[in-house]
Design an enzyme around this catalytic site. Structure first.
Site, short mmCIF file in Angstrom:
data_model
loop_
_atom_site.label_atom_id
_atom_site.label_comp_id
_atom_site.label_asym_id
_atom_site.label_seq_id
_atom_site.Cartn_x
_atom_site.Cartn_y
_atom_site.Cartn_z
N GLY A 47 0.83 -1.20 0.00
CA GLY A 47 0.00 0.00 0.00
C GLY A 47 0.86 1.24 0.00
CB CYS A 48 0.10 4.63 1.23
SG CYS A 48 0.91 6.19 1.57
CG PHE A 49 5.95 4.95 -0.76
CD1 PHE A 49 5.40 6.18 -0.49
CD2 PHE A 49 6.65 4.81 -1.96
CE1 PHE A 49 5.51 7.26 -1.36
CE2 PHE A 49 6.79 5.88 -2.84
CZ PHE A 49 6.22 7.11 -2.53
CD1 TRP A 50 4.90 8.79 1.86
CD2 TRP A 50 2.89 9.72 2.24
NE1 TRP A 50 4.76 9.84 1.00
CE2 TRP A 50 3.53 10.43 1.20
CE3 TRP A 50 1.63 10.12 2.64
CZ2 TRP A 50 2.95 11.53 0.58
CZ3 TRP A 50 1.05 11.21 2.02
CH2 TRP A 50 1.71 11.91 1.00
#
Length: 169
Positions: free
Chosen positions: A9-12
């Site tokens: 998912g979102c790498f953050w």
């Protein structure tokens, strides 16, 4: 020092949960967000978000093999996101948000398949996993403003899909 590359998912959010929740924290020496698994050389975030590059938002984890193992890195990976969702995590939808393990050796491939089999049997016996395991290709670092984004922007978007679903042993 050893390296693992995962996408969830979102790498953050993936970077944040590894930095804040992985035990022991000293085992994680460095994390870098970037792009992998696609066909477009030197992709930008804007291009990756178009779903035309084939790249996943990913996290490269450099860890101390004296303090943890590749197996434990992957157990945490499966616990911190929903590996049954195809090309998404929560509200983030697209191939760049796929669940993937990018292996750097035959040994990593073997361990990844074994961990995935164990997770399937123990946690998702009646639901197929969407996680793909493939050899790591070219890695591209994400733009500087994405590195440690949530540390630099504490009020930034946090994906509710990233949390520990079970205890790692």
């Amino acid at each position: 020092m050893k390296t693992a590359i995962i996408a969830a998912g979102c790498f953050w959010g993936v970077q944040e949960i590894y930095l804040r929740k992985f035990v022991p924290p000293a085992a994680i020496l460095k994390t870098t967000v970037g792009y992998i698994g696609g066909h477009k050389p030197t992709p930008s975030y804007k291009e990756v978000c178009t779903n035309t590059t084939g790249h996943a938002e990913a996290l490269k984890i450099e860890y101390d093999e004296k303090l943890t193992s590749y197996e434990k890195i992957l157990q945490f990976f499966f616990a911190m996101h929903d590996p049954t969702q195809l090309n998404r995590q929560g509200g983030d939808v697209g191939t760049q948000y796929r669940s993937a393990i990018f292996t750097l050796s035959d040994e990593q491939n073997k361990i990844a398949r074994e961990v995935m089999k164990q997770v399937q049997e123990k946690h998702y016996p009646n639901q197929p996993l969407a996680t793909v395991i493939e050899p790591a290709g070219q890695w591209w670092n994400a733009e500087d403003y994405h590195q440690d984004y949530l540390e630099k922007n504490p009020s930034g978007y946090r994906c509710p899909a990233h949390y520990l679903r079970w205890k790692i042993e």
